[in-house]
Every structure is written in C-alpha cells, then in structure tokens.
Write an enzyme that holds these catalytic residues in place. Sequence first.
Site, short mmCIF file in Angstrom:
data_model
loop_
_atom_site.label_atom_id
_atom_site.label_comp_id
_atom_site.label_asym_id
_atom_site.label_seq_id
_atom_site.Cartn_x
_atom_site.Cartn_y
_atom_site.Cartn_z
N SER A 166 1.31 -3.28 -5.33
CA SER A 166 1.03 -3.50 -3.91
C SER A 166 -0.47 -3.56 -3.68
O SER A 166 -1.23 -3.79 -4.62
CB SER A 166 1.69 -2.39 -3.09
OG SER A 166 1.66 -2.69 -1.72
N ASN A 167 -0.91 -3.37 -2.45
CA ASN A 167 -2.34 -3.41 -2.12
C ASN A 167 -2.63 -2.42 -0.99
O ASN A 167 -1.71 -1.77 -0.48
CB ASN A 167 -2.77 -4.84 -1.75
CG ASN A 167 -2.02 -5.37 -0.56
OD1 ASN A 167 -2.14 -4.86 0.55
ND2 ASN A 167 -1.18 -6.38 -0.79
#
Length: 225
Positions: free
Chosen positions: A33-34
């Site tokens: 993810s980020n």
Amino acid sequence: QYFAPAVQPLAGLKLMLTAGPTREALDPVRYISNHSSGKMGFALAAAARALGADVTLVSGPVSLATPAGVQRINVESAQNMYDAVMAGIDVQHIFIACAAVADYAPKIVASHKIKKTSADNMVVELTKNPDIVAAVAALQQKPFTVGFAAETRDVEKYALDKLKRKNLDMIAANDVSGSDRGFNSDQNALSVFWQGGLQHLPLADKTGLAEQLLTLIAKRYHDTH
Ligand code: CTP
Ligand code: CA
C-alpha cells in the site's frame, strides 16, 4: 451550528470521487500500500456536499469519518475501486480521482500465509492495475473528469503530460517533496491545469483548499457545459 454556503454552484449535480490508498494483497495477512491518509479526498467530498452536489465517495481503507450527507462506498484493492467506480459512473456529472491507487498488484495472491524460507531474498512479481481515471475519461458519456498528480519533481511537466495522456478536463498537481504538504499532512498547495489555463492555489489547510478547488471545478464545468 452548520451554515450552508449561500451560493451552491454544484446544486443539482452528481459528483463521484475516489480517495485514500488501495491495498494490494500478497496473501491473507499481507498487502502492498502507500501513505495516503485520504484527508484531501474526504475534504473534497465534504466541500462538494456543502456546495450542493450529490456526492458518492469511493474510499480505500482510511481512518476518517464519512462527511455528513455523503454516500460512501468502501473498497480495498485498485480492482475493487475500479469496479465500484464503473458501476456508478454513468449517472455522474463530475468525477474527481483523488485516490493514491497502487500502480501494480502482486500477480499471484497466495491463498495461505506465505512462509519464510531459508533463502535470503525473495522476488514478488507485480502486474499493472487498471487506470481508473483514464478509464472514466475514455467513456463515451464522459463526466467532467479531474485527476490529481503527486510529484516530487518537474511538477508542471508531469501534470501537463497526465492531463493530455489521460484525456482529463483538469488536473490538480501537488509537490510532495516536502513534509509540510500532501500525503499525510493537514495542508496542501495545488497547481491546477486545464486545456489553455492554470491557477495556483497556495498552501492552505485541506478544507479551505478543497472549497477553492471545487469552486474552480464548478466554474470550468459550467463554462464547458
Ligand atoms: N489513477 C487512477 N488509477 C490508477 C492510477 C492513478 O485513477 N491505477 C489516478 C489518480 O487517482 C490520480 C491520477 O490518476 O488522479 C494520477 O495518478 P499518478 O499516480 O500521479 O499517475 P500515474 O499515471 O500512475 O503515473 P506515475 O505514478 O508513474 O507518476
Ligand atoms: Ca501512480
């Protein structure tokens, strides 16, 4: 007490936006993810509602409350987000892609937890995710489509390239090279571009900035429709 703005330039319009990160599963317990917090997208959703729009917010996993009067659809992966957007896009007048969509996802999602082996290295093969905003902009009945571009250098060059390549009506670019703005911050500054025009929105809290950006979007929408 809440006072609705006297002028509601988005009254009668349906507006959909994406917000937050996406999660791309590796196995049942892990993902890629980020750092997107979803704050800008949620601020935009609240501001769009205040300016009179009928708002649908397609959100990745974030820890934010749904703004009052906004219809929220929760998703996890980029593919989930794409499916949710495409299922509801045909009735929308305006689409704003604020999500930090993962560009790639693991090619194989293991059905059981991946076990550590004796090898010191491991390779994960990734495959490209669908580009949601480009898919919306390619529709025959295309809503007024706004993208975001988070860049760490050559902001204007990359933003103009994305505006053209993805066939967007407008792009809001932010410089995420500093820690006082963008991604996890409460503040942001934007450079907004459209065919033949540009406006800088200086560093401000995301709520104020959201209202300024939506006022600009409403103006461009009405100028072109
Ligand atoms: N976007 C999207 N779907 C994707 C990737 C991006 O809808 N799979 C949208 C984002 O929400 C944003 C815009 O496209 O509005 C630009 O995202 P960005 O990551 O800056 O552009 P990319 O084309 O992915 O280019 P790069 O990451 O290489 O800069
Ligand atoms: Ca990207």
